[in-house]
Design a protein around this motif. Structure first.
Motif, PDB file in Angstrom:
ATOM      1  N   GLU A 127      -2.320  12.471   9.836  1.00  0.00           N
ATOM      2  CA  GLU A 127      -2.061  12.530  10.997  1.00  0.00           C
ATOM      3  C   GLU A 127      -0.705  12.088  11.410  1.00  0.00           C
ATOM      4  N   LYS A 128      -0.571  10.924  11.247  1.00  0.00           N
ATOM      5  CA  LYS A 128       0.822  10.082  12.167  1.00  0.00           C
ATOM      6  C   LYS A 128       1.875  10.605  11.224  1.00  0.00           C
ATOM      7  N   TYR A 129       1.991  10.837   9.613  1.00  0.00           N
ATOM      8  CA  TYR A 129       2.961  11.318   8.939  1.00  0.00           C
ATOM      9  C   TYR A 129       3.615  12.768   9.769  1.00  0.00           C
ATOM     10  N   LEU A 152      -2.733  12.309   1.600  1.00  0.00           N
ATOM     11  CA  LEU A 152      -2.443  11.858   2.757  1.00  0.00           C
ATOM     12  C   LEU A 152      -4.034  11.860   3.092  1.00  0.00           C
ATOM     13  N   ILE A 153      -4.732  13.020   3.420  1.00  0.00           N
ATOM     14  CA  ILE A 153      -5.675  13.601   3.755  1.00  0.00           C
ATOM     15  C   ILE A 153      -6.722  13.559   2.665  1.00  0.00           C
ATOM     16  N   THR A 154      -6.469  13.191   1.543  1.00  0.00           N
ATOM     17  CA  THR A 154      -8.000  12.720   0.718  1.00  0.00           C
ATOM     18  C   THR A 154      -7.925  11.607   0.840  1.00  0.00           C
ATOM     19  N   VAL A 155      -6.751  11.337   1.220  1.00  0.00           N
ATOM     20  CA  VAL A 155      -6.716   9.544   1.313  1.00  0.00           C
ATOM     21  C   VAL A 155      -7.197   8.602   2.808  1.00  0.00           C
ATOM     22  N   ARG A 159       0.934  -1.263   0.661  1.00  0.00           N
ATOM     23  CA  ARG A 159       0.318   0.237  -0.187  1.00  0.00           C
ATOM     24  C   ARG A 159       0.848   1.468   0.008  1.00  0.00           C
ATOM     25  N   ALA A 160       1.713   1.509   0.779  1.00  0.00           N
ATOM     26  CA  ALA A 160       2.982   2.773   0.849  1.00  0.00           C
ATOM     27  C   ALA A 160       3.316   2.574  -0.842  1.00  0.00           C
ATOM     28  N   TYR A 161       3.690   1.396  -1.234  1.00  0.00           N
ATOM     29  CA  TYR A 161       4.196   2.112  -2.520  1.00  0.00           C
ATOM     30  C   TYR A 161       3.492   2.256  -4.152  1.00  0.00           C
ATOM     31  N   GLU A 162       2.204   1.962  -3.284  1.00  0.00           N
ATOM     32  CA  GLU A 162       0.783   2.531  -4.163  1.00  0.00           C
ATOM     33  C   GLU A 162       1.226   4.104  -3.924  1.00  0.00           C
ATOM     34  N   LEU A 163       0.682   4.434  -2.959  1.00  0.00           N
ATOM     35  CA  LEU A 163       0.875   5.357  -2.523  1.00  0.00           C
ATOM     36  C   LEU A 163       1.714   6.916  -3.143  1.00  0.00           C
TER      37      LEU A 163
END
Ligand SMILES: Nc1ncnc2c1ncn2[C@@H]1O[C@H](COP(=O)(O)OP(=O)(O)O)[C@@H](O)[C@H]1O
Ligand SMILES: O=C(O)[C@@H](COP(=O)(O)O)OP(=O)(O)O
Length: 300
Positions: A77-79, A68-71, A35-39
């Motif tokens: 928030e963690k990022y 990330l806010i949209t996803v 998932r991280a790679y997709e993002l």
């Protein structure tokens, strides 16, 4: 190619945008590497669409955050919190202790990956260096393990449990080395994780603990059978040379050292974590770190 620019002491440098680096920085609340790679790929596409060939690190971080806010706002928030932590001027010193077999080395490795820290030192290694310097005659206790050090105490105290006394005498010597590592890390500005059986709450000088970005975790395993199984698991790896028999013979003593760890952790306010499930342990650690150093409450 997209270039990412940064500044060091007023000097600008640039590096090519890497989806690998970006996805590692996005794998923050265990979203999984896929998932991280997709993002990361989605963010790269966004940069290409916007026709950006040069972008500063801070601008890139803003784009990532907005994406990330949209996803998923929780991941965003963690990022944001982890970025604040990474941008802190003081080095981060994470101490992970616990009796033999509770998982300090495995959890140190996982946490380093999650926070993208590069330095981990095991107190067993510090002890090994000390064993070369200090002879068996001068300090017989450090030439033993933490749970059987009592066998070489020259004059045992009559007031204390002998296993706990052996453990304290053994760990106390190694703490001289732990303090040296902490002082050096602070001097160099290096963030580090120090892990092992010698990281005991109350053993490191109060001054060092209070005046720096230091946090201590005490791992334990409540369930005896599960604790035993961790030794089976560890000793079943083909490269492990330490014998299962030795740990099983000393298991009761090891459990006693765990009781001592928990007592100390309660007195000195160290975070006690029952290390059952890897992600749960790491999430608890990350939350405590963010709360202490960035003032962010649990964003799990
Ligand atoms: N949360 C966990 N879940 C499953 N297995 C774990 C967990 N933590 C540690 N282990 C496993 O337990 C064994 C002992 O852990 P290790 O990190 O070597 O302990 P320590 O360094 O505290 O002696 C290893 O095989 C490790 O992979
Ligand atoms: O002294 C001790 O309790 C263990 C600590 O190591 P871990 O079991 O925590 O890796 O070292 P040992 O002498 O058994 O090699």
């Amino acid at each position: 190619m997209i270039w990412v620019t940064s500044n060091v002491d007023g000097e600008e440098y640039k590096e090519p945008f890497s989806k690998g680096i970006m996805s590692r920085s996005l794998n923050i609340s265990y979203i999984g590497s896929k998932r991280a790679y997709e993002l990361a790929s989605e963010i790269e596409e966004e940069l290409i669409k916007k026709d950006m060939s040069v972008i500063s690190r801070d601008e890139l971080a803003d784009i990532v955050l907005n994406h990330l806010i949209t996803v998923d706002p929780k991941i965003a928030e963690k990022y944001k919190s982890l970025r604040l932590l990474r941008n802190s001027k003081k080095p981060l010193i994470i101490l992970i202790g616990g009796s033999s077999g509770v998982g300090t080395s495995s959890m140190a490795f996982e946490l380093a990956n999650r926070l993208r820290l590069k330095n981990i030192i095991s107190t067993d290694m510090i002890r090994e260096v000390m064993r070369k310097i200090v002879s068996k005659d001068l300090s017989p206790v450090i030439h033993k393990s933490s749970y059987d050090a009592y066998e070489s105490i020259r004059t045992p105290s009559l007031k204390m449990d002998k296993i706990v006394e052996g453990f304290i005498t053994h760990a106390d010597v190694v703490n001289v080395g732990i303090e040296a590592i902490i002082e050096r890390s602070i001097k160099e500005g290096i963030s580090i994780i120090i892990e092992g059986v010698h990281v005991v709450p109350g053993f490191i000088s109060k001054d060092l603990m209070e005046n720096n970005n230091i946090i201590m975790f005490t791992l334990m395993i409540d369930d005896e059978e599960l604790h035993k199984q961790r030794f089976y698991l560890r000793c079943s790896q083909p490269w492990v040379k330490r014998s299962l028999e030795n740990y099983m013979e000393n298991f009761e003593s090891i459990r006693k050292t765990q009781d001592f760890f928990v007592e100390q952790a309660k007195i000195y306010d160290s975070h006690i974590i029952n290390n059952i499930e890897i992600n749960e342990t790491i999430n608890q650690m990350v939350s405590a770190i963010l709360e202490k150093f960035v003032g962010v409450n649990d964003v799990r």
